[in-house]
Design an enzyme around this catalytic site. Structure first.
Site, PDB file in Angstrom:
ATOM      1  N   GLU A 107      19.647 -36.934 -14.378  1.00  0.00           N
ATOM      2  CA  GLU A 107      19.660 -37.332 -12.967  1.00  0.00           C
ATOM      3  C   GLU A 107      18.241 -37.667 -12.500  1.00  0.00           C
ATOM      4  O   GLU A 107      18.047 -38.546 -11.667  1.00  0.00           O
ATOM      5  CB  GLU A 107      20.286 -36.250 -12.081  1.00  0.00           C
ATOM      6  CG  GLU A 107      21.723 -35.832 -12.434  1.00  0.00           C
ATOM      7  CD  GLU A 107      22.756 -36.943 -12.491  1.00  0.00           C
ATOM      8  OE1 GLU A 107      22.436 -38.106 -12.161  1.00  0.00           O
ATOM      9  OE2 GLU A 107      23.895 -36.666 -12.895  1.00  0.00           O
ATOM     10  N   HIS A 110      17.705 -41.110 -13.571  1.00  0.00           N
ATOM     11  CA  HIS A 110      18.421 -42.046 -12.691  1.00  0.00           C
ATOM     12  C   HIS A 110      17.680 -42.220 -11.362  1.00  0.00           C
ATOM     13  O   HIS A 110      17.580 -43.321 -10.839  1.00  0.00           O
ATOM     14  CB  HIS A 110      19.863 -41.566 -12.451  1.00  0.00           C
ATOM     15  CG  HIS A 110      20.667 -41.441 -13.706  1.00  0.00           C
ATOM     16  ND1 HIS A 110      21.919 -40.870 -13.744  1.00  0.00           N
ATOM     17  CD2 HIS A 110      20.376 -41.796 -14.989  1.00  0.00           C
ATOM     18  CE1 HIS A 110      22.370 -40.886 -14.996  1.00  0.00           C
ATOM     19  NE2 HIS A 110      21.447 -41.441 -15.764  1.00  0.00           N
ATOM     20  N   TYR A 116      11.914 -47.379  -9.688  1.00  0.00           N
ATOM     21  CA  TYR A 116      11.459 -48.530 -10.484  1.00  0.00           C
ATOM     22  C   TYR A 116      12.046 -49.852  -9.950  1.00  0.00           C
ATOM     23  O   TYR A 116      11.347 -50.853  -9.826  1.00  0.00           O
ATOM     24  CB  TYR A 116      11.879 -48.273 -11.937  1.00  0.00           C
ATOM     25  CG  TYR A 116      11.498 -49.328 -12.949  1.00  0.00           C
ATOM     26  CD1 TYR A 116      10.167 -49.659 -13.190  1.00  0.00           C
ATOM     27  CD2 TYR A 116      12.490 -49.973 -13.701  1.00  0.00           C
ATOM     28  CE1 TYR A 116       9.829 -50.601 -14.157  1.00  0.00           C
ATOM     29  CE2 TYR A 116      12.162 -50.914 -14.665  1.00  0.00           C
ATOM     30  CZ  TYR A 116      10.832 -51.229 -14.892  1.00  0.00           C
ATOM     31  OH  TYR A 116      10.513 -52.164 -15.844  1.00  0.00           O
TER      32      TYR A 116
HETATM   33 FE    FE Z   1      25.531 -37.736 -13.185  1.00  0.00          FE
HETATM   34 MN    MN Z   2      23.331 -39.890 -12.325  1.00  0.00          MN
END
Ligand code: FE
Ligand code: MN
Length: 334
Positions: A107, A110, A116
């Protein structure tokens, strides 16, 4: 050697991972490690050119991209906080915790992806990161998850009764099945559809990696839910099963409303009605995965989504890059 239990287990020393009782948790951990990637590995040059070129993207395409960046940019942090602050506390089994730590790292990756993307495209961070408050269709999804996952945040919460184990399961369905299994999927379909049309290929590729990670999160979450239920069968009453099913149906409605807002007119062979069909199709898969009866019986309008999760196939098809990210066995699940 006494058998460990997943909840309320006096035999569980959270520091003692061997011998392993729940081998699925260990397997998902390894699957996650095999899928390691970072956003900086994906070039963004083509995206930057297309995004900045006047007339490069239609207004509807830009809206769809922006809405998805707006939803995902904060949803990833919300998910990370849920794992670390709520789930980790109540799931003390060491092999499950090893997986939760890996998931928390993913996470973070992510979250980094959307930093980015915002940086590369030169987006206004205040605009993107406030969309979960300013765009009603995004706010309603986040509010629904926050509201349905409150029990675990109560500092006095314990899984010491049938009612409280039901609360834990209810919240786990909110985190895993609804947030990661339904609320991410209209966005995945939209962004991967752009990628298929050779637009915003960098962002699209990053969504592909996120989708691959999320499919493992969902698989782990479902296995966790099923294990809790099998060790505490008294909690799985008809009334409780109906409650869970109704929450999933409500999530499909909210995700559909989000798709209508992202795609008011439809583009690239994609519109909110087709996305609704796709959501119904995946909701049935999620329900079956946690041993609940399916409700929609809708066929899959996007068979390409199942294929796209298999990244190697996709890479060969588009021949965008030769890098092979997969370093081990992979789980696929649409
Ligand atoms: Fe997830
Ligand atoms: Mn995620």
């Amino acid at each position: 050697m006494q058998r460990k239990k997943i909840l309320n287990c006096g035999n569980t020393d959270p520091n003692k991972i061997l011998p392993i009782q729940y081998s699925w948790a260990r397997e998902y951990y390894k699957a996650g490690v095999a899928n390691t990637w970072t956003p900086e590995e994906v070039p963004m040059q083509q995206d930057v050119e297309l995004w900045k070129k006047s007339g490069g993207l239609s207004d509807d395409e830009r809206r769809m991209i922006l809405w998805n960046l707006g939803f995902f940019s904060t949803a990833e942090s919300l998910t990370a906080n849920n794992i670390v602050l709520a789930i980790y506390q109540h799931v003390t089994n060491p092999e499950c915790r090893q997986y939760l730590l890996r998931q928390a790292f993913e996470e973070a990756i992510h979250t980094d992806t959307f930093i980015y993307c915002c940086d590369s495209l030169g987006l206004d961070p205040d605009e993107v990161y406030n969309m979960y408050m300013t765009v009603p269709s995004i706010k309603e999804k986040d509010d629904f998850v926050v509201d349905m996952t409150k029990s675990l945040f109560d500092p006095n919460f314990k899984t010491d009764s049938v009612e409280n184990v039901q609360k834990l399961l209810h919240d786990l369905v909110g985190y895993y099945v609804i947030m990661e299994g339904i609320f991410f999927y209209a966005g995945f379909a939209m962004m991967l559809s752009l990628l298929r049309n050779n637009k915003m290929v960098g962002v699209g590729e990053q969504f592909q990696y996120i989708l691959r990670d999320e499919s493992v999160h969902l698989a782990f979450g479902s296995e966790l839910i099923n294990t809790i239920v099998s060790e505490n069968p008294e909690v799985w009453t008809e009334e409780f099963r109906n409650k869970v099913t109704n929450n999933i149906k409500r999530a499909v409605d909210l995700e559909h409303a989000y798709a209508v807002d992202c795609l008011p007119r439809g583009i690239l062979g994609l519109n909110a009605d087709l996305i609704r069909n796709y959501l119904e199709y995946i909701a049935d898969r999620r329900l079956e995965r946690i041993n609940l009866a399916k409700v929609y019986n809708t066929s899959n309008p996007f068979p390409w989504m199942s294929e796209i999760i298999d990244l190697r196939k996709e890479k060969n098809f588009f021949e965008t890059r030769v890098t092979e990210y997969q370093t081990g066995g992979q789980l696929s699940w649409d």
